[in-house]
Design a protein around this motif. Sequence first.
Motif, PDB file in Angstrom:
ATOM      1  N   GLY A 237      -9.477  -8.762  -0.377  1.00 36.44           N
ATOM      2  CA  GLY A 237      -9.304  -8.637  -2.367  1.00 36.44           C
ATOM      3  C   GLY A 237      -9.662  -7.128  -1.940  1.00 36.44           C
ATOM      4  O   GLY A 237     -10.452  -6.768  -1.473  1.00 36.44           O
ATOM      5  N   SER A 238      -8.955  -6.104  -2.649  1.00 37.79           N
ATOM      6  CA  SER A 238      -8.497  -4.276  -3.645  1.00 37.79           C
ATOM      7  C   SER A 238      -8.684  -3.842  -2.525  1.00 37.79           C
ATOM      8  O   SER A 238      -7.897  -2.836  -2.540  1.00 37.79           O
ATOM      9  N   THR A 239      -8.485  -3.738  -1.094  1.00 42.10           N
ATOM     10  CA  THR A 239      -8.005  -3.417  -0.131  1.00 42.10           C
ATOM     11  C   THR A 239      -5.963  -3.127  -0.343  1.00 42.10           C
ATOM     12  O   THR A 239      -6.451  -3.726  -0.721  1.00 42.10           O
ATOM     13  N   MET A 240      -6.280  -2.165  -0.074  1.00 39.51           N
ATOM     14  CA  MET A 240      -5.097  -1.306   0.223  1.00 39.51           C
ATOM     15  C   MET A 240      -3.826  -1.638   1.024  1.00 39.51           C
ATOM     16  O   MET A 240      -4.098  -1.054   2.535  1.00 39.51           O
ATOM     17  N   ASN A 241      -2.322  -2.380   0.823  1.00 43.45           N
ATOM     18  CA  ASN A 241      -2.138  -2.086   1.721  1.00 43.45           C
ATOM     19  C   ASN A 241      -0.792  -0.807   2.678  1.00 43.45           C
ATOM     20  O   ASN A 241      -0.917   0.328   1.438  1.00 43.45           O
ATOM     21  N   GLY A 242      -0.972  -0.697   3.893  1.00 47.17           N
ATOM     22  CA  GLY A 242       0.046   0.495   3.711  1.00 47.17           C
ATOM     23  C   GLY A 242       1.519   0.267   3.639  1.00 47.17           C
ATOM     24  O   GLY A 242       2.017  -0.012   2.386  1.00 47.17           O
ATOM     25  N   ASN A 243       2.272   0.731   4.583  1.00 48.77           N
ATOM     26  CA  ASN A 243       3.469   0.640   4.579  1.00 48.77           C
ATOM     27  C   ASN A 243       4.489  -0.418   4.941  1.00 48.77           C
ATOM     28  O   ASN A 243       5.594  -0.597   5.069  1.00 48.77           O
ATOM     29  N   GLY A 244       3.474  -1.693   5.570  1.00 50.62           N
ATOM     30  CA  GLY A 244       4.204  -3.218   5.531  1.00 50.62           C
ATOM     31  C   GLY A 244       4.212  -4.381   4.709  1.00 50.62           C
ATOM     32  O   GLY A 244       3.790  -3.973   3.584  1.00 50.62           O
ATOM     33  N   THR A 245       5.119  -4.974   5.157  1.00 47.02           N
ATOM     34  CA  THR A 245       5.613  -6.132   4.131  1.00 47.02           C
ATOM     35  C   THR A 245       4.784  -7.435   4.925  1.00 47.02           C
ATOM     36  O   THR A 245       5.241  -7.529   5.975  1.00 47.02           O
ATOM     37  N   PHE A 246       4.200  -8.276   4.213  1.00 46.27           N
ATOM     38  CA  PHE A 246       3.642 -10.103   4.656  1.00 46.27           C
ATOM     39  C   PHE A 246       3.515 -10.375   3.879  1.00 46.27           C
ATOM     40  O   PHE A 246       3.480 -10.324   2.251  1.00 46.27           O
ATOM     41  N   THR A 247       3.204 -11.451   4.253  1.00 49.00           N
ATOM     42  CA  THR A 247       2.902 -12.773   4.010  1.00 49.00           C
ATOM     43  C   THR A 247       1.339 -13.411   3.588  1.00 49.00           C
ATOM     44  O   THR A 247       1.225 -13.205   5.112  1.00 49.00           O
TER      45      THR A 247
END
Length: 669
Positions: A237-247
């Motif tokens: 939690g609090s980290t930033m996702n890049g360009n991918g989508t995931f569940t």
Amino acid sequence: MTTTKSAQQPTSQQTKGCAHNHAQVHNHADGRNHSQGHSHSHDHSHEHNHGNLPIVLYGIGLILYLVALLFVKNELLENSLFVVTILTAGYHVIVEGISETVSDTLSQKKFVPNVHILMTLAAAGAAAIGDFDEGALLILIFAGAHFLEDYAEGKSKREITKLLKLNPTEARLIQADGATKLVDVSVLKIGDELKVLPGDQIPTDGVILSGGTAVDESSITGESMPKEKTVMDEVFGSTMNGNGTFTMRVTKDSQDTVFAKIVEMVSQAQSNMSKTATKIKQLEPVYVTAVLIIVPIFILAAPFVFGWSWQESIYRGMVLLISASPCALAASAVPATLSGISNLAKRGVLFKGGSYLSNLATIKAVAFDKTGTLTEGKPSVTDTYFVDETKKVDWLNIVVHMEKESNHPLATAMLEAFTETKALHLDVTNEIGKGLVTTFEGKHYRLGKIEADVSLPQVIKERNNAWMEQGKTVVSLTEDAKIVGLIALMDVPNKASAGVIEYLRSQGIQTTMITGDAKVTGEAVAKELNIDKVQANVLPENKSFIISELQKDAGPTVMLGDGINDAPALVQADIGFAMGDGTDIAIDIADAVIMNNDLTKFSYAHRVSKKLAAVVWQNIFFSMFIVVLLVVLNILGKMDIGIGVLAHEGSTLIVILNGLRLLVPLKEN
């Protein structure tokens, strides 16, 4: 005799400037804390919640002072405006000086004055002898300087607490029908499934169920490079996702996430001050009391000793009140300590308190866990030997295809070291006690450890023995019961270890490696890294005893470990460092955490600690020099209230700004 942490590392609630705080909070390595004494706090950050009123009144006072000084010619009106200036601009100074001295005195059943009472008395005294303008000037400069101090010191605290703004607030919860619903993070439960879109902030800790991405984990680990994540990888939690989508599936309650643990550490760091800061705060009421006793004696004695008039003696007494005020001394340690903690927090090194950072400069010994701390924590291929080099590529290709059928850690190491050169279709069997076996082109192959009763060719025997003596694991490849190749593997030292050990040796700090591995393996790593001592075949429960012996023989000792099987040693050490790599267990146990396993951050922390010690002593000597200088000049008649206030408050700001230098990253050695 080994002393405990609580005895060695006195702590206090965070204080600032010339403020008082009579609480002590003892933070234990297991994350517990309890407070002692009087928790009443009053500091210059206005935690007593005056709001904006002091600033508004200060502005009114400043305007009235300028009007009286520049435009009013009537003495009575002019002095009246100066009195109103004292009361308005000095509102918070007077209120805190009187009310908090009274409340602290009643609560502690002894006289506990603060520096505000000195300034209040000095302004009142100046007005009483007819120097209304200088009394007003004193309050304006003193109060104005404190607003600036609040801002300057608050900067170091803001640098730390910026991460609080990173706390995730919303999540995309996947519903039973597959649709997503935006919900508050606080309602999430373990097992909930979430969808994370490109650019989203990951809402909580969990594991990826489908998809893949690169995640910016700098808020957790301090590592600037995004980390590739795929199915079953852990995300925080609090980290930033890049360009991918995931569940992802939620694995922790919001209050148990790694980020929540970090926030807790930040809170502890801002309340646990260094031994020097604590001593200064304990000394401050005594110092102020001494000034309040000395000033009347000075005023009464001066006419007889120096031949001054009573008005001159009273005036010089007021200047003495200002000159001897301990504001700069009180600000010597706290801003510097907070700045050092902030500097390290931004680089993924979190301290549970200023006492641990301050004490790091005094350590005499460092003990390291081997696996995952000094080493990579996983085996790597270090050497290969084949009896026929022309067949090496073909044999290695067979090894790769055999290891594809295994989930052993050694298999992973070989698959990382060797690449497939030609697709093969092998029927591989794992025979207990023998290893992997297969048949290819009519020949029988076995990959595993050398069998004890096998007679070895001399060259194979020599290679095997040499590598075993170096602490390596040797795997053999046999073709029709004949050994045709050897592969040596070892958990090798990580890239940072050698440089950190060299740095510690240059500082005269003894190094010890503690490992549960065999002596030959431990000594091989220690020799490569030039470590002073090795303790091998050590069970987790015996590690704390080794730390205790180091404390007796060498002095203050640091332990660096992974925070789980090293728990007893981390608690016993004067300072326990967990090589966290993002694990919340490490944060719970240790006094400090390196959020990813980069040992260079430990040597950086030691350098920051040494600089902190130097800055604090610079501040102490400078602040006391200014006090002595102003007192001497006052006795010689070379000082008035205005100059005294400027010099005094200026020295306080210099001390605070000197401490804020620790916010600046240190240059590489």
